[in-house]
Scaffold this motif. Sequence first.
Motif, PDB file in Angstrom:
ATOM      1  N   LEU A 288       0.832  -1.202   0.000  1.00  0.00           N
ATOM      2  CA  LEU A 288       0.000   0.000   0.000  1.00  0.00           C
ATOM      3  C   LEU A 288       0.870   1.257   0.000  1.00  0.00           C
ATOM      4  O   LEU A 288       0.567   2.246  -0.672  1.00  0.00           O
ATOM      5  CB  LEU A 288      -0.904  -0.024   1.232  1.00  0.00           C
ATOM      6  N   GLY A 289       1.977   1.201   0.724  1.00  0.00           N
ATOM      7  CA  GLY A 289       2.848   2.361   0.826  1.00  0.00           C
ATOM      8  C   GLY A 289       3.601   2.696  -0.435  1.00  0.00           C
ATOM      9  O   GLY A 289       4.106   3.815  -0.580  1.00  0.00           O
ATOM     10  N   CYS A 290       3.695   1.756  -1.363  1.00  0.00           N
ATOM     11  CA  CYS A 290       4.400   2.002  -2.631  1.00  0.00           C
ATOM     12  C   CYS A 290       3.640   2.952  -3.546  1.00  0.00           C
ATOM     13  O   CYS A 290       4.223   3.530  -4.463  1.00  0.00           O
ATOM     14  CB  CYS A 290       4.575   0.682  -3.407  1.00  0.00           C
ATOM     15  N   LEU A 291       2.346   3.060  -3.322  1.00  0.00           N
ATOM     16  CA  LEU A 291       1.466   3.646  -4.333  1.00  0.00           C
ATOM     17  C   LEU A 291       1.126   5.093  -4.028  1.00  0.00           C
ATOM     18  O   LEU A 291       0.939   5.481  -2.885  1.00  0.00           O
ATOM     19  CB  LEU A 291       0.178   2.821  -4.427  1.00  0.00           C
ATOM     20  N   ASP A 292       1.034   5.852  -5.105  1.00  0.00           N
ATOM     21  CA  ASP A 292       0.648   7.250  -4.987  1.00  0.00           C
ATOM     22  C   ASP A 292      -0.030   7.644  -6.287  1.00  0.00           C
ATOM     23  O   ASP A 292       0.483   7.360  -7.376  1.00  0.00           O
ATOM     24  CB  ASP A 292       1.883   8.131  -4.747  1.00  0.00           C
ATOM     25  N   GLY A 293      -1.184   8.253  -6.194  1.00  0.00           N
ATOM     26  CA  GLY A 293      -1.862   8.684  -7.411  1.00  0.00           C
ATOM     27  C   GLY A 293      -3.057   7.819  -7.734  1.00  0.00           C
ATOM     28  O   GLY A 293      -3.291   6.791  -7.125  1.00  0.00           O
ATOM     29  N   GLY A 294      -3.820   8.270  -8.741  1.00  0.00           N
ATOM     30  CA  GLY A 294      -5.073   7.614  -9.066  1.00  0.00           C
ATOM     31  C   GLY A 294      -5.105   6.941 -10.410  1.00  0.00           C
ATOM     32  O   GLY A 294      -6.184   6.727 -10.964  1.00  0.00           O
ATOM     33  N   LYS A 295      -3.944   6.599 -10.981  1.00  0.00           N
ATOM     34  CA  LYS A 295      -3.953   5.865 -12.239  1.00  0.00           C
ATOM     35  C   LYS A 295      -4.637   4.515 -12.032  1.00  0.00           C
ATOM     36  O   LYS A 295      -4.546   3.925 -10.951  1.00  0.00           O
ATOM     37  CB  LYS A 295      -2.521   5.653 -12.727  1.00  0.00           C
ATOM     38  N   PRO A 296      -5.322   4.003 -13.065  1.00  0.00           N
ATOM     39  CA  PRO A 296      -6.024   2.724 -12.899  1.00  0.00           C
ATOM     40  C   PRO A 296      -5.144   1.611 -12.361  1.00  0.00           C
ATOM     41  O   PRO A 296      -5.562   0.844 -11.487  1.00  0.00           O
ATOM     42  CB  PRO A 296      -6.514   2.416 -14.319  1.00  0.00           C
ATOM     43  N   GLU A 297      -3.894   1.515 -12.855  1.00  0.00           N
ATOM     44  CA  GLU A 297      -3.005   0.451 -12.391  1.00  0.00           C
ATOM     45  C   GLU A 297      -2.725   0.590 -10.900  1.00  0.00           C
ATOM     46  O   GLU A 297      -2.663  -0.404 -10.171  1.00  0.00           O
ATOM     47  CB  GLU A 297      -1.691   0.478 -13.178  1.00  0.00           C
ATOM     48  N   SER A 298      -2.559   1.835 -10.452  1.00  0.00           N
ATOM     49  CA  SER A 298      -2.299   2.060  -9.030  1.00  0.00           C
ATOM     50  C   SER A 298      -3.520   1.733  -8.182  1.00  0.00           C
ATOM     51  O   SER A 298      -3.404   1.171  -7.081  1.00  0.00           O
ATOM     52  CB  SER A 298      -1.883   3.518  -8.795  1.00  0.00           C
ATOM     53  N   VAL A 299      -4.695   2.080  -8.680  1.00  0.00           N
ATOM     54  CA  VAL A 299      -5.920   1.805  -7.927  1.00  0.00           C
ATOM     55  C   VAL A 299      -6.120   0.297  -7.776  1.00  0.00           C
ATOM     56  O   VAL A 299      -6.461  -0.203  -6.694  1.00  0.00           O
ATOM     57  CB  VAL A 299      -7.136   2.449  -8.616  1.00  0.00           C
ATOM     58  N   LEU A 300      -5.883  -0.436  -8.851  1.00  0.00           N
ATOM     59  CA  LEU A 300      -6.045  -1.888  -8.794  1.00  0.00           C
ATOM     60  C   LEU A 300      -5.041  -2.508  -7.823  1.00  0.00           C
ATOM     61  O   LEU A 300      -5.382  -3.405  -7.047  1.00  0.00           O
ATOM     62  CB  LEU A 300      -5.892  -2.496 -10.188  1.00  0.00           C
ATOM     63  N   ALA A 301      -3.800  -2.039  -7.868  1.00  0.00           N
ATOM     64  CA  ALA A 301      -2.797  -2.549  -6.930  1.00  0.00           C
ATOM     65  C   ALA A 301      -3.163  -2.187  -5.499  1.00  0.00           C
ATOM     66  O   ALA A 301      -2.928  -2.967  -4.561  1.00  0.00           O
ATOM     67  CB  ALA A 301      -1.418  -2.001  -7.292  1.00  0.00           C
ATOM     68  N   ARG A 302      -3.753  -0.991  -5.306  1.00  0.00           N
ATOM     69  CA  ARG A 302      -4.180  -0.584  -3.969  1.00  0.00           C
ATOM     70  C   ARG A 302      -5.299  -1.521  -3.469  1.00  0.00           C
ATOM     71  O   ARG A 302      -5.327  -1.881  -2.289  1.00  0.00           O
ATOM     72  CB  ARG A 302      -4.650   0.866  -3.988  1.00  0.00           C
ATOM     73  N   CYS A 303      -6.177  -1.933  -4.358  1.00  0.00           N
ATOM     74  CA  CYS A 303      -7.233  -2.875  -3.978  1.00  0.00           C
ATOM     75  C   CYS A 303      -6.631  -4.219  -3.587  1.00  0.00           C
ATOM     76  O   CYS A 303      -7.091  -4.863  -2.630  1.00  0.00           O
ATOM     77  CB  CYS A 303      -8.223  -3.055  -5.128  1.00  0.00           C
ATOM     78  N   ASP A 304      -5.605  -4.655  -4.323  1.00  0.00           N
ATOM     79  CA  ASP A 304      -4.915  -5.888  -3.942  1.00  0.00           C
ATOM     80  C   ASP A 304      -4.367  -5.785  -2.528  1.00  0.00           C
ATOM     81  O   ASP A 304      -4.513  -6.695  -1.707  1.00  0.00           O
ATOM     82  CB  ASP A 304      -3.761  -6.170  -4.910  1.00  0.00           C
ATOM     83  N   ALA A 305      -3.705  -4.657  -2.242  1.00  0.00           N
ATOM     84  CA  ALA A 305      -3.095  -4.474  -0.927  1.00  0.00           C
ATOM     85  C   ALA A 305      -4.154  -4.423   0.169  1.00  0.00           C
ATOM     86  O   ALA A 305      -3.994  -5.040   1.239  1.00  0.00           O
ATOM     87  CB  ALA A 305      -2.254  -3.200  -0.918  1.00  0.00           C
ATOM     88  N   MET A 306      -5.254  -3.711  -0.073  1.00  0.00           N
ATOM     89  CA  MET A 306      -6.288  -3.595   0.954  1.00  0.00           C
ATOM     90  C   MET A 306      -6.980  -4.937   1.192  1.00  0.00           C
ATOM     91  O   MET A 306      -7.303  -5.281   2.340  1.00  0.00           O
ATOM     92  CB  MET A 306      -7.304  -2.524   0.559  1.00  0.00           C
ATOM     93  N   THR A 307      -7.213  -5.698   0.127  1.00  0.00           N
ATOM     94  CA  THR A 307      -7.812  -7.016   0.301  1.00  0.00           C
ATOM     95  C   THR A 307      -6.878  -7.919   1.085  1.00  0.00           C
ATOM     96  O   THR A 307      -7.310  -8.696   1.949  1.00  0.00           O
ATOM     97  CB  THR A 307      -8.142  -7.640  -1.063  1.00  0.00           C
ATOM     98  N   GLY A 308      -5.580  -7.827   0.781  1.00  0.00           N
ATOM     99  CA  GLY A 308      -4.610  -8.596   1.543  1.00  0.00           C
ATOM    100  C   GLY A 308      -4.620  -8.216   3.011  1.00  0.00           C
ATOM    101  O   GLY A 308      -4.617  -9.082   3.898  1.00  0.00           O
TER     102      GLY A 308
END
Length: 279
Positions: free
Chosen positions: A92-112
């Motif tokens: 989760l800490g790697c990500l910054d911004g609202g690009k679709p790829e980042s949002v999807l990775a953020r969802c992966d992290a939050m689900t984890g």
Amino acid sequence: MPTTASVTLESAAFGAGGPDLPQPDNALDSWHRAVALGGRGYYARARAELRRTRLFPDATPTIASLTFSTEGSLLRQLGGHRPAAGYDGAALGCLDGGKPESVLARCDAMTGLAADALGQGRLAVSGRLLERCAAELCDSSLLRTRSWRQRLRFQWVSAELAMASGAPDRALQYAQTGALLAGECPSTRHAIKSDLLVAAARCVSGDLDAAREMGADVLKRCEERGLVPLQWAAAMLLDGIAPGTDAGTVALTCARVIERRGGRFRKPTIVPDGVGIRS
């Protein structure tokens, strides 16, 4: 244009093909290779590949996040929910911004993180993280066309949370929704995992005959494809339904294979997360 190696590695990550994988040419291919290795129970090789992924010149923050999420998943599958949370937090800490790829990775992290919390008995925290993930996934029509894996993982963890919360009907609803989504996705492994969640939910709801039948089918499909972690999980479920059957022997054999391949079993707090790889 994707290379033959890229196509092979992506397909292998989703459960097709055997253990002989080509070497990756870029960070995304490397991540796919790591996921494929983890899905077959080669934990040490998968962890080494994930570290390699982050060293590729084209490794973006999004890909780095995916590698941390995957490391968390590898730990969580074998009961390591607490150390997994560190990796999911890093994802989760790697990500910054609202690009679709980042949002999807953020969802992966939050689900984890939701799964990590669930495994430690923090059910309310797990539920709040799932709510945040659902809000992200519903926010964009673009995401809805590209987020099959994130939406599927959301259903899995929601089903597990419902099981842990004593809500078998809701658990079955989430699990069956996941199975329907999996029927439209390109991943054999995710489809098998989804069926295993349905079997587990049926078991919790008291429909043991259906759970046993579905679990046996999942066990067979895992064996055919070399998906040892899911095979172990299915055998554990079947052994729980009918102790003393061959399923217990299969689970022990799979556990020994996993340990030889670098898997580190830990005792979970709440959920014996034998329902496979979240990736």
